[in-house]
Motif scaffolding. Structure first.
Motif, short mmCIF file in Angstrom:
data_model
loop_
_atom_site.label_atom_id
_atom_site.label_comp_id
_atom_site.label_asym_id
_atom_site.label_seq_id
_atom_site.Cartn_x
_atom_site.Cartn_y
_atom_site.Cartn_z
N ILE A 20 0.84 -1.20 0.00
CA ILE A 20 0.00 0.00 0.00
C ILE A 20 0.87 1.25 0.00
O ILE A 20 0.61 2.20 -0.73
CB ILE A 20 -0.97 -0.02 1.20
N LEU A 21 1.92 1.25 0.82
CA LEU A 21 2.83 2.40 0.84
C LEU A 21 3.47 2.63 -0.52
O LEU A 21 3.60 3.76 -0.98
CB LEU A 21 3.90 2.21 1.91
N ARG A 22 3.88 1.55 -1.17
CA ARG A 22 4.48 1.68 -2.51
C ARG A 22 3.47 2.21 -3.52
O ARG A 22 3.81 3.01 -4.39
CB ARG A 22 5.05 0.34 -2.97
N LEU A 23 2.23 1.76 -3.41
CA LEU A 23 1.18 2.25 -4.30
C LEU A 23 0.97 3.75 -4.11
O LEU A 23 0.90 4.50 -5.08
CB LEU A 23 -0.13 1.49 -4.04
N VAL A 24 0.88 4.18 -2.86
CA VAL A 24 0.70 5.60 -2.58
C VAL A 24 1.89 6.40 -3.09
O VAL A 24 1.72 7.45 -3.69
CB VAL A 24 0.45 5.84 -1.07
N ASP A 25 3.11 5.90 -2.86
CA ASP A 25 4.29 6.58 -3.37
C ASP A 25 4.23 6.70 -4.89
O ASP A 25 4.56 7.75 -5.45
CB ASP A 25 5.57 5.84 -2.97
N GLY A 26 3.81 5.64 -5.55
CA GLY A 26 3.69 5.67 -7.00
C GLY A 26 2.64 6.67 -7.46
O GLY A 26 2.85 7.40 -8.44
N LEU A 27 1.53 6.73 -6.75
CA LEU A 27 0.48 7.69 -7.10
C LEU A 27 0.96 9.12 -6.91
O LEU A 27 0.68 9.99 -7.73
CB LEU A 27 -0.77 7.46 -6.25
N THR A 28 1.67 9.36 -5.81
CA THR A 28 2.14 10.73 -5.57
C THR A 28 3.08 11.19 -6.68
O THR A 28 3.01 12.34 -7.11
CB THR A 28 2.85 10.86 -4.20
N GLU A 29 3.92 10.29 -7.16
CA GLU A 29 4.82 10.64 -8.25
C GLU A 29 4.07 10.78 -9.57
O GLU A 29 4.33 11.69 -10.35
CB GLU A 29 5.92 9.59 -8.39
N SER A 30 3.13 9.88 -9.83
CA SER A 30 2.42 9.87 -11.11
C SER A 30 1.51 11.08 -11.30
O SER A 30 1.47 11.66 -12.38
CB SER A 30 1.57 8.61 -11.23
N ILE A 31 0.76 11.43 -10.25
CA ILE A 31 -0.21 12.51 -10.41
C ILE A 31 0.22 13.81 -9.76
O ILE A 31 -0.47 14.82 -9.87
CB ILE A 31 -1.62 12.09 -9.91
N GLY A 32 1.36 13.79 -9.08
CA GLY A 32 1.95 15.02 -8.58
C GLY A 32 1.27 15.63 -7.36
O GLY A 32 1.31 16.84 -7.20
N ILE A 33 0.64 14.82 -6.52
CA ILE A 33 0.09 15.34 -5.27
C ILE A 33 0.65 14.52 -4.11
O ILE A 33 1.14 13.42 -4.30
CB ILE A 33 -1.46 15.33 -5.24
N SER A 34 0.55 15.08 -2.92
CA SER A 34 1.13 14.43 -1.75
C SER A 34 0.26 13.27 -1.26
O SER A 34 -0.91 13.15 -1.62
CB SER A 34 1.30 15.44 -0.62
N ALA A 35 0.85 12.45 -0.41
CA ALA A 35 0.11 11.32 0.18
C ALA A 35 -1.04 11.83 1.01
O ALA A 35 -2.12 11.23 1.03
CB ALA A 35 1.05 10.46 1.01
N SER A 36 -0.85 12.95 1.71
CA SER A 36 -1.95 13.49 2.52
C SER A 36 -3.09 13.99 1.63
O SER A 36 -4.26 13.90 2.01
CB SER A 36 -1.45 14.61 3.44
N ALA A 37 -2.77 14.50 0.45
CA ALA A 37 -3.82 14.93 -0.48
C ALA A 37 -4.62 13.72 -0.98
O ALA A 37 -5.84 13.79 -1.12
CB ALA A 37 -3.22 15.68 -1.66
N ILE A 38 -3.93 12.62 -1.22
CA ILE A 38 -4.62 11.38 -1.62
C ILE A 38 -5.54 10.94 -0.50
O ILE A 38 -6.71 10.60 -0.73
CB ILE A 38 -3.61 10.28 -1.99
#
Length: 68
Positions: A20-38
């Protein structure tokens, strides 16, 4: 519950958490928003009753409900 079963469960939980952490990290890089924004976006979906849980706690997933 035996110690072996407990250790296996902890290992599975740790693996799931790591994925899950890796997925969130990937999302933050892909869409350019922070983990807290997700996290805030997921909370907003819940508050607006736009997401729905499908399946069991272990193998289930969330569905996004599109209202017209």
């Amino acid at each position: 519950m035996s110690a072996k079963i407990e250790i296996r469960n902890i290992q599975k939980d740790t693996l799931l958490f790591t994925l899950i952490l890796r997925l969130v990290d990937g999302l933050t890089e892909s869409i350019g928003i922070s983990a807290s924004a997700i996290d805030n976006n997921i909370k907003t979906l819940k508050e607006k009753d736009i997401r729905e849980r499908a399946g069991s706690d272990r193998t289930g997933y969330y569905k996004i409900i599109i209202k017209e």
